[in-house]
Motif scaffolding. Structure first.
Motif, mmCIF file in Angstrom:
data_model
loop_
_atom_site.group_PDB
_atom_site.id
_atom_site.type_symbol
_atom_site.label_atom_id
_atom_site.label_comp_id
_atom_site.label_asym_id
_atom_site.label_seq_id
_atom_site.Cartn_x
_atom_site.Cartn_y
_atom_site.Cartn_z
ATOM 1 N N LYS A 34 30.417 24.050 46.204
ATOM 2 C CA LYS A 34 30.339 22.628 46.502
ATOM 3 C C LYS A 34 29.427 22.496 47.718
ATOM 4 C CE LYS A 34 33.493 18.782 47.325
ATOM 5 N NZ LYS A 34 32.631 17.754 46.800
ATOM 6 N N LEU A 35 28.127 22.608 47.457
ATOM 7 C CA LEU A 35 27.165 22.744 48.547
ATOM 8 C C LEU A 35 26.574 21.376 48.894
ATOM 9 C CD1 LEU A 35 25.904 24.922 50.294
ATOM 10 C CD2 LEU A 35 24.078 25.115 48.631
ATOM 11 N N THR A 36 27.073 20.769 49.949
ATOM 12 C CA THR A 36 26.553 19.467 50.376
ATOM 13 C C THR A 36 26.021 19.593 51.792
ATOM 14 O OG1 THR A 36 28.731 18.902 51.151
ATOM 15 C CG2 THR A 36 28.172 18.184 48.943
ATOM 16 N N GLN A 37 25.666 18.458 52.362
ATOM 17 C CA GLN A 37 25.016 18.516 53.674
ATOM 18 C C GLN A 37 25.875 19.168 54.752
ATOM 19 O OE1 GLN A 37 25.784 15.057 52.494
ATOM 20 N NE2 GLN A 37 25.828 13.824 54.308
ATOM 21 N N PHE A 38 27.201 19.150 54.531
ATOM 22 C CA PHE A 38 28.076 19.703 55.556
ATOM 23 C C PHE A 38 27.934 21.219 55.672
ATOM 24 C CE2 PHE A 38 30.069 15.858 53.951
ATOM 25 C CZ PHE A 38 30.203 15.146 55.131
ATOM 26 N N PHE A 39 27.395 21.847 54.620
ATOM 27 C CA PHE A 39 27.359 23.305 54.627
ATOM 28 C C PHE A 39 25.942 23.847 54.560
ATOM 29 C CE2 PHE A 39 31.128 21.731 52.478
ATOM 30 C CZ PHE A 39 32.071 22.114 53.420
ATOM 31 N N LEU A 40 24.959 22.969 54.808
ATOM 32 C CA LEU A 40 23.575 23.407 54.664
ATOM 33 C C LEU A 40 23.232 24.549 55.608
ATOM 34 C CD1 LEU A 40 21.129 20.448 54.221
ATOM 35 C CD2 LEU A 40 21.640 22.338 52.706
ATOM 36 N N ARG A 41 23.768 24.473 56.818
ATOM 37 C CA ARG A 41 23.387 25.485 57.800
ATOM 38 C C ARG A 41 24.085 26.801 57.532
ATOM 39 N NH1 ARG A 41 24.672 24.373 63.198
ATOM 40 N NH2 ARG A 41 23.183 25.937 63.846
ATOM 41 N N ASN A 42 25.221 26.744 56.900
ATOM 42 C CA ASN A 42 25.968 27.961 56.656
ATOM 43 C C ASN A 42 26.560 27.905 55.248
ATOM 44 O OD1 ASN A 42 27.467 30.229 56.732
ATOM 45 N ND2 ASN A 42 28.905 29.531 58.308
ATOM 46 N N TRP A 43 25.783 28.410 54.297
ATOM 47 C CA TRP A 43 26.187 28.303 52.896
ATOM 48 C C TRP A 43 27.502 29.006 52.630
ATOM 49 C CZ3 TRP A 43 21.416 28.991 49.238
ATOM 50 C CH2 TRP A 43 20.456 28.034 49.603
ATOM 51 N N SER A 44 27.745 30.072 53.376
ATOM 52 C CA SER A 44 28.925 30.874 53.051
ATOM 53 C C SER A 44 30.202 30.077 53.316
ATOM 54 C CB SER A 44 28.921 32.155 53.881
ATOM 55 O OG SER A 44 28.866 31.822 55.251
#
Lengths: 335, 439
Positions: free
Chosen positions: A72-82
């Motif tokens: 569930k890759l949204t802007q909240f996790f852009l910097r740290n995909w993991s």
């Protein structure tokens, strides 16, 4: 030459009598690998760099893309995909839920793309074979015409397509100037870049861009057909049409097999032409799948969902390609 | 035949790989230009504020030179077009390789804040710029979610107003700008003749459309996000608001249908300054007007009409627009970047740049320059401080702009090609946009 002193080294068939191997002071793994294996490994070692690069350039991004499709890759996790939460098959479920807005628009976009691809490939091929056959006999100015036909293929995509977008503008475009002001074909100026005409515009521009490639490949294919065949056919009383059907087309079959497939894949995936022609948001009627997926991921910042759609597209293309190759090859070996 | 199959599959795989990978390569995400590794340089991505990217470079150059003289830090400037800016920022955020300083549209503040890519401007850091109090209230309100330290500092203040062509108004026998929607439509009809139109809109521009959806939505009392931050685009009020905007073309016919094609953010302005349209609802267009040789004798600026008292909406006729400056956490020269932020918010730089762009300084002490006494600037200032509202400062704001803006592009296309666009059609599109926000 200390290698010979190692136990077991003398047993290698490559160094009979315990003499040192001809390669000089070779040590380590190479020294312990039997020669037959070394010989067998050589070609693989030679292509290893290419394979590694291929993995790096093509496969790794794809594997990452497949991985992303489960997140569930949204802007909240852009910097740290993991840190992105695992979504399981949710992204796929949304993409193929044709009752929901996302799935419905994806299906629409898919159908538009299929229609667009069939028409574009068909027209490009027809123009290509037409041009190639007409250019087969020699006449004055043939070289010039050939070069002229290849211009759209040689132009950078951006330059060619942006020119089309100027031509197709409603108020100031040349197309409407000719159709409306000069020929008086329409009472009111039609739109070419929005609404239902945008589909036609897109096909025209794509055919314009891709038929020279078909022309080039078919022209090359025609060079390989022996003149004797045409002579024999002519003696048998075959006319122009018959020669085309009985000699030219069957002889071009292997060329066509590859040409149609390549055109299909290029056209189905074409991103540049619609993007330059329409900008970020394509008209509903010309919403090609590549732009649609781009919209779904980049523009709405939902990269997991975009990846899932890309994976579905990849599977579809893989399936079509495999079926196509098996079917067309089968027919050829039966013939 | 049977033995050929594995080979065929391999060929199929390779072809598909090649084709899809080509497709992926062509996506317009651009790798960020490497930030200066030395401490003597910073990389700055500026947004396009002037008539062209070149024009921006010309405007910024003397200021950047002054910065270099004062601090010894060289600025690598790149002006990024609006169509690419958000993508470039996202790419830089993902890769961690980007510029040191970047301009953002202030409506993206909360969305970009959620990525955590930028240095938060807490009170201590803001003090280095002269403290919170130095900044204009509305501009500071559009720098991120409430209760959190600003994700960026405002540098250019902007808002929406109604530009009108004084000469065309006179010729049509109109002596003052419209104050109500009925007047605007009546004036528009008087102006629409001989190939000229009452009003120009950028009908295929996602952001322009979204901004108007917000402004007119507020006029009808629509809330785009509920209290918990859940999107709610397809309210009756929002539907009416968008219908009202579309009807300027569809029903009142004071907008040229060709405007439905306008996408790049310059064409409607061009129609206005070339006299093809008598009115324009826009932010500052000082550089374009200057290039066309217009003075305040040729054009006027009025507030966009407020809703009638019976309409029940809010007295809002503009959004708090503007440009903020953000510093990447991954900046190679963070110290230099913070110095640059101080420079860009200094009184002198604020005066010079806002004068050039016709925008409003975002710090109070910059207003003592007579250039900010012009009618246009005073009107903008008045709108910004009284009847402008900030877009919702929520993380999904940029998705709202994209989805609703896109839906409106299609609706404008339908209107332009003569299809009847009903309230149901508008609502259906908004419901779709709502659903695409996902959970």
């Amino acid at each position: 030459m200390s290698t010979t002193s190692r136990p077991g080294a003398g047993r290698r068939p490559a160094s009979p009598g315990g003499t040192p191997p001809p390669g000089g002071p070779r040590r380590g793994i190479a020294g312990r690998v039997p020669a037959w294996l070394r010989r067998a490994a050589l070609p693989y070692l030679l292509i290893l760099p290419a394979v590694l690069l291929e993995l790096l350039v093509h496969l790794v991004p794809m594997v990452i893309g497949i991985g992303m499709s489960f997140l569930k890759l949204t802007q909240f996790f852009l910097r740290n995909w993991s840190a992105a939460p695992f979504a399981g098959l949710d992204n796929y479920r949304v993409a193929v839920d044709f009752d929901g807005a996302v799935g419905r628009s994806l299906l629409h976009s898919f159908l538009v793309t299929v229609a667009f691809t069939v028409l574009t490939v068909g027209l490009s091929w027809l123009l290509g074979i037409g041009g190639a056959v007409l250019m087969q006999g020699s006449f004055r100015g043939r070289a010039l015409l050939r070069a002229l036909f290849l211009v759209p293929y040689a132009l950078p995509v951006y330059a060619g397509v942006i020119t089309w977008s100027f031509l197709l503008q409603r108020d100031s475009g040349l197309v409407n100037h000719v159709l409306v002001d000069q020929l008086h074909l329409f009472g009111e100026r039609p739109f070419w870049l929005i609404g239902s005409n945008s589909f036609v515009s897109l096909i025209v521009v794509c055919v314009w861009r891709s038929w020279p490639f078909a022309f080039l490949v078919l022209m090359a294919g025609l060079q390989n057909i022996s003149g004797d065949l045409y002579e024999a056919a002519a003696i048998d009383g075959a006319g122009w049409g018959r020669r085309l059907r009985a000699v030219t087309l069957p002889m071009l079959r292997p060329v066509n097999q590859v040409l149609v497939l390549v055109l299909f894949l290029w056209t189905f995936n074409d991103f540049n032409t619609p993007y330059v022609l329409f900008g970020k948001s394509a008209p509903h009627e010309a919403d090609l799948i590549s732009i649609h997926i781009y919209q779904s991921s980049f523009v709405t910042w939902n990269f997991g969902s975009g990846s899932a759609m890309s994976v579905l597209l990849l599977l579809f293309l893989l399936l079509v390609t495999a079926v196509y190759l098996v079917a067309t090859s089968g027919r050829r070996s039966d013939a | 035949m049977r033995r050929r199959k594995p080979y065929l599959l391999a060929v199929a795989g390779a072809l598909v790989l090649a084709a899809t990978a080509c497709g992926a390569d062509d996506s317009p995400s651009t790798a960020g230009s490497a930030g200066g590794s030395a401490t003597r340089t910073i990389t700055y991505w500026a947004s396009n504020q002037g008539t062209s990217l070149e024009n921006d470079k010309e405007v910024l150059k003397p200021e950047l030179d002054r910065f270099t003289k004062e601090t010894g830090i060289t600025v690598n400037l790149e002006v990024v077009p609006w169509a690419d800016l958000l993508n470039r920022i996202l790419a830089a955020t993902t890769s961690g390789k980007g510029p040191d300083v970047v301009n953002i549209g202030n409506t993206w503040s909360a969305s970009l804040q959620a990525t955590g890519a930028f240095v938060p401007w807490d009170d201590a850091l803001l003090k280095t710029l002269g403290g919170k109090e130095r900044f204009l209230g509305p501009s500071l309100a559009a720098t991120g979610a409430p209760g959190q330290p600003p994700t960026a500092v405002p540098i250019y203040g902007m808002t929406y107003g109604l530009f009108y062509n004084k000469k065309m108004f006179k010729e049509a026998g109109i002596d003052k700008p419209p104050a109500t929607w009925d007047e605007l439509i009546a004036d528009g009809k008087k102006l629409t003749k001989d190939g000229r139109w009452g009003l120009a809109v950028e009908g295929a521009s996602v952001s322009e459309n979204a901004h108007h959806a917000f402004i007119f939505g507020r006029q009808h009392g629509a809330e785009l996000f509920d209290a918990s931050g859940k999107p709610h685009f397809d309210s009756d009020q929002e539907t009416k608001a968008i219908k009202q905007y579309l009807d300027l073309m569809a029903v009142h016919k004071i907008v040229n249908p060709s405007n439905a094609e306008y996408a790049n953010g310059t064409e409607a302005v061009q129609d206005f300054v070339s006299g093809k349209a008598g009115m324009l609802m826009w932010q500052s267009i000082a550089t374009q007007l200057k290039q066309a040789g217009w003075s305040e004798d040729d054009y006027g600026l009025a507030p966009i009409p407020l809703p009638g008292p019976s309409q029940g909406g809010e007295q809002v006729n503009a959004m708090v627009a503007g440009i903020n400056l953000a510093v990447f956490k991954t900046a190679a020269n963070k110290d230099g970047a913070l110095k640059f932020a101080r420079f860009m918010t200094s009184r002198q730089t604020q005066q010079n740049l806002n004068k050039a762009y016709g925008s409003l300084p975002t710090v109070t002490d910059a207003y003592d320059d007579p250039a900010f006494e012009s009618e246009t600037i005073k009107t903008f200032q008045q709108i910004l401080s009284t009847t402008a509202a900030p877009l919702p400062q929520v993380a999904q704001e940029s998705q709202f702009e994209t989805l609703v803006g896109n839906a409106m592009n299609q609706l404008f296309a339908d209107v332009a090609s003569g299809k009847p666009v009903t309230e149901e059609a508008v609502k259906a599109k908004l419901t779709d946009a709502d659903q695409q926000m996902g959970g």
